[in-house]
Write a protein that holds these residues in place. Structure first.
Motif, PDB file in Angstrom:
ATOM      1  N   PHE A   1       0.864  -1.177   0.000  1.00  0.00           N
ATOM      2  CA  PHE A   1       0.000   0.000   0.000  1.00  0.00           C
ATOM      3  C   PHE A   1       0.901   1.227   0.000  1.00  0.00           C
ATOM      4  N   GLU A   2       0.721   2.097  -0.998  1.00  0.00           N
ATOM      5  CA  GLU A   2       1.548   3.298  -1.078  1.00  0.00           C
ATOM      6  C   GLU A   2       1.057   4.409  -0.161  1.00  0.00           C
ATOM      7  N   HIS A   3      -0.261   4.461   0.053  1.00  0.00           N
ATOM      8  CA  HIS A   3      -0.832   5.542   0.859  1.00  0.00           C
ATOM      9  C   HIS A   3      -1.929   5.018   1.774  1.00  0.00           C
ATOM     10  N   PHE A   4      -2.110   5.734   2.881  1.00  0.00           N
ATOM     11  CA  PHE A   4      -3.182   5.467   3.829  1.00  0.00           C
ATOM     12  C   PHE A   4      -3.705   6.835   4.240  1.00  0.00           C
ATOM     13  N   PHE A   5      -4.906   7.157   3.796  1.00  0.00           N
ATOM     14  CA  PHE A   5      -5.477   8.479   4.076  1.00  0.00           C
ATOM     15  C   PHE A   5      -6.759   8.363   4.885  1.00  0.00           C
ATOM     16  N   LEU A   6      -6.948   9.314   5.794  1.00  0.00           N
ATOM     17  CA  LEU A   6      -8.219   9.528   6.471  1.00  0.00           C
ATOM     18  C   LEU A   6      -8.888  10.671   5.726  1.00  0.00           C
TER      19      LEU A   6
ATOM     20  N   ARG B   1     -18.634  13.280   1.159  1.00  0.00           N
ATOM     21  CA  ARG B   1     -19.076  11.993   0.605  1.00  0.00           C
ATOM     22  C   ARG B   1     -18.577  10.826   1.457  1.00  0.00           C
ATOM     23  N   CYS B   2     -17.340  10.890   1.913  1.00  0.00           N
ATOM     24  CA  CYS B   2     -16.827   9.829   2.785  1.00  0.00           C
ATOM     25  C   CYS B   2     -17.552   9.842   4.135  1.00  0.00           C
ATOM     26  N   GLN B   3     -17.945  11.031   4.609  1.00  0.00           N
ATOM     27  CA  GLN B   3     -18.738  11.086   5.833  1.00  0.00           C
ATOM     28  C   GLN B   3     -20.065  10.357   5.630  1.00  0.00           C
ATOM     29  N   LYS B   4     -20.701  10.550   4.476  1.00  0.00           N
ATOM     30  CA  LYS B   4     -21.956   9.853   4.178  1.00  0.00           C
ATOM     31  C   LYS B   4     -21.724   8.350   4.023  1.00  0.00           C
ATOM     32  N   ASP B   5     -20.610   7.974   3.367  1.00  0.00           N
ATOM     33  CA  ASP B   5     -20.291   6.547   3.182  1.00  0.00           C
ATOM     34  C   ASP B   5     -20.167   5.820   4.513  1.00  0.00           C
ATOM     35  N   THR B   6     -19.527   6.481   5.477  1.00  0.00           N
ATOM     36  CA  THR B   6     -19.184   5.814   6.724  1.00  0.00           C
ATOM     37  C   THR B   6     -20.121   6.135   7.878  1.00  0.00           C
TER      38      THR B   6
ATOM     39  N   ARG C   1     -14.300  18.630   7.679  1.00  0.00           N
ATOM     40  CA  ARG C   1     -14.577  17.828   8.869  1.00  0.00           C
ATOM     41  C   ARG C   1     -15.719  18.433   9.686  1.00  0.00           C
ATOM     42  N   PRO C   2     -16.470  17.585  10.370  1.00  0.00           N
ATOM     43  CA  PRO C   2     -17.490  18.112  11.274  1.00  0.00           C
ATOM     44  C   PRO C   2     -16.824  18.709  12.506  1.00  0.00           C
ATOM     45  N   ALA C   3     -17.456  19.680  13.096  1.00  0.00           N
ATOM     46  CA  ALA C   3     -16.864  20.363  14.260  1.00  0.00           C
ATOM     47  C   ALA C   3     -16.542  19.382  15.384  1.00  0.00           C
ATOM     48  N   TRP C   4     -17.332  18.335  15.536  1.00  0.00           N
ATOM     49  CA  TRP C   4     -17.103  17.398  16.625  1.00  0.00           C
ATOM     50  C   TRP C   4     -15.850  16.546  16.426  1.00  0.00           C
ATOM     51  N   ALA C   5     -15.235  16.648  15.268  1.00  0.00           N
ATOM     52  CA  ALA C   5     -14.024  15.860  15.004  1.00  0.00           C
ATOM     53  C   ALA C   5     -12.740  16.632  15.315  1.00  0.00           C
ATOM     54  N   ASP C   6     -12.846  17.839  15.833  1.00  0.00           N
ATOM     55  CA  ASP C   6     -11.666  18.670  16.046  1.00  0.00           C
ATOM     56  C   ASP C   6     -10.695  18.148  17.095  1.00  0.00           C
ATOM     57  N   ARG C   7     -11.094  17.305  17.984  1.00  0.00           N
ATOM     58  CA  ARG C   7     -10.210  16.838  19.045  1.00  0.00           C
ATOM     59  C   ARG C   7      -9.639  15.433  18.792  1.00  0.00           C
ATOM     60  N   LEU C   8      -9.630  15.012  17.540  1.00  0.00           N
ATOM     61  CA  LEU C   8      -9.052  13.714  17.201  1.00  0.00           C
ATOM     62  C   LEU C   8      -7.534  13.805  17.265  1.00  0.00           C
TER      63      LEU C   8
END
Length: 135
Positions: A22-27, A32-37, A117-124
């Protein structure tokens, strides 16, 4: 990471093996990814050289592409869990990290589309961030 890893869907009917690196691993925090997951981001591994082999259940795989975009998601039609997919006319393998059945040593390279990102994700946990996708 160069090796064989295996994975499956939630119900276990779709199974696969990936051989290679695997060359890359992205978050990815795009909307669209928020809707997917149903979460703040998707966690996907990318490879232009690894080989994907379906071990079982490939007839159960469905793929949804957002109209007029490149965004798509493959999933088990029984349980809805994301599974690997080929993109860019078969040039790019995308593997949902959570679908792997083993722990891998590769850590995420970056958070992409971080501005969405959603505001609630700021402390990750803090890893390198991009306001949009990497160049």
């Amino acid at each position: 990471m160069t090796s064989d890893v295996s994975g499956s869907c939630q119900c276990g009917r779709v199974t696969y093996r990936v051989s290679g690196q695997f060359e890359h691993f992205f978050l990815c925090y795009c909307s669209r990814c928020q809707k997917d997951t149903g979460s703040a981001h998707a966690a996907n591994l990318f490879s232009t050289t690894a080989q994907l082999v379906w071990l079982s259940g490939d007839a159960l795989i469905k793929t949804y592409r957002v109209p007029e975009t490149r965004h798509q998601k493959s999933f088990c039609s029984e349980c809805g869990a994301p599974v690997p997919m080929m993109q860019m006319d078969g040039e790019l393998l995308v593997v949902p990290a959570g679908s792997l059945d083993q722990t891998i040593t590769k850590t995420p390279d970056a958070r992409i589309f971080h501005a969405s990102r959603p505001a609630w994700a700021d402390r990750l946990e803090q890893i390198h961030c991009f306001a949009e996708g990497p160049g």
